[in-house]
Design an enzyme around this catalytic site. Structure first.
Site, PDB file in Angstrom:
ATOM      1  N   CYS A  75       0.867  -1.182   0.000  1.00  0.00           N
ATOM      2  CA  CYS A  75       0.000   0.000   0.000  1.00  0.00           C
ATOM      3  C   CYS A  75       0.897   1.223   0.000  1.00  0.00           C
ATOM      4  O   CYS A  75       1.576   1.494   0.990  1.00  0.00           O
ATOM      5  CB  CYS A  75      -0.931   0.002   1.214  1.00  0.00           C
ATOM      6  SG  CYS A  75      -1.956   1.484   1.326  1.00  0.00           S
ATOM      7  N   CYS A 219      -4.826   5.991  -4.240  1.00  0.00           N
ATOM      8  CA  CYS A 219      -4.144   4.699  -4.166  1.00  0.00           C
ATOM      9  C   CYS A 219      -2.730   4.899  -4.686  1.00  0.00           C
ATOM     10  O   CYS A 219      -2.535   5.142  -5.886  1.00  0.00           O
ATOM     11  CB  CYS A 219      -4.887   3.651  -4.992  1.00  0.00           C
ATOM     12  SG  CYS A 219      -4.071   2.033  -5.036  1.00  0.00           S
TER      13      CYS A 219
END
Length: 276
Positions: A75, A219
């Site tokens: 992430c 993201c």
């Protein structure tokens, strides 16, 4: 048992961050699912866990759970928050930090202006490494979705991404195509799905349907994957500015075999305690 946590976000992609270096607990997928609920829990896109390293060559281990309880490899926005967290909590005095993730080792650089750079490592484009089912590697693939062919690029940034080019980011079928591609059988580990509108050679807009979380405000790995796809296919040139609903990321990539460099902010929202 009460656990201290910090709520953070990177461009609106929000996280619950747990220090399991100075605290000790066994976190299970059910905890991420319970705490991740925005109505009955704390509410977040991902749970980030800071652990002591198992590898002497790194400073920390970094684990990530989606709000549906699934553990994922990587992430990017979370990595920036991770760096800010370990400095703020004085778990390290280093401003260059090496972190072990399920998807490989990443390098974090906390800069004097408050921005955080992340060396995400080199992207993986071989289908088996993504993983994606295809007979051979290509810049673009055609996937059948409900009888309709969809062109996409497939990239791993330590986690799997599909990137689709769209003409208008505002009308992109994120909520229609996103979950269908996420669960497409050609992506056996499921996939994050990015919808990219190219503005010019160095600017683009992006929306991402995240595996296990749905559409998020930003993201980081999705922006990196979109940059790799856009540069590989000749749509754009490095460096890139990618605007997501939550804000802007700067991405650099020199080409195949080279690491992707991402720069952006990380913000602490509040501190709290939760009962395990």
């Amino acid at each position: 048992m009460l656990l201290r946590f910090t709520k953070m976000h990177g461009l609106g992609n929000d996280f619950m961050v747990l220090d399991l270096v100075s605290q000790h607990a066994h976190i299970q997928p059910k905890h991420a699912k319970m705490w991740g609920d925005r109505h009955t829990g704390i509410g977040f896109d991902q749970l980030l866990i800071v652990e002591a390293p198992s590898n002497p060559d790194v400073d920390f281990r970094y684990r990530i759970f989606n709000s549906d309880g699934s553990e994922v490899e990587q992430c990017g926005n979370g990595a920036r928050c991770f760096a800010r967290f370990v400095l703020d909590k004085r778990l390290t005095a280093k401003r260059q930090i090496r972190v072990e993730t399920k998807g490989g080792i990443i390098e974090l650089d906390v800069r004097n202006d408050g921005q955080i750079g992340v060396n995400m490592g080199a992207p993986r484009l071989v289908p088996a490494d993504i993983p994606f089912q295809a007979p051979e590697q290509a810049l673009s693939y055609q996937v059948d979705v409900d009888g309709t062919p969809v062109d996409l690029a497939a990239v791993s940034m330590g986690n799997p991404h599909a990137v689709l080019r769209v003409s208008d980011i505002n009308t992109a079928p994120v909520h229609e195509l996103g979950p269908k591609i996420e669960h497409h059988p050609r992506f056996p580990a499921r996939v994050n799905v990015g919808f990219l509108q190219v503005i010019d050679r160095h600017r683009a807009q992006l929306r991402v349907w995240e595996r296990g979380a749905g559409e998020t405000q930003a993201c980081g790995t999705g922006a990196c994957a979109a940059a790799v796809a856009a540069i590989s296919q000749g749509w754009m040139d490095s460096p890139l500015l990618i605007d997501l609903p939550g804000g802007r990321l700067s991405i650099e990539w020199a080409g195949p075999g080279q690491p992707v460099l991402m720069t952006g902010p990380a913000v602490r929202v509040y501190e709290g305690q939760v009962r395990l």
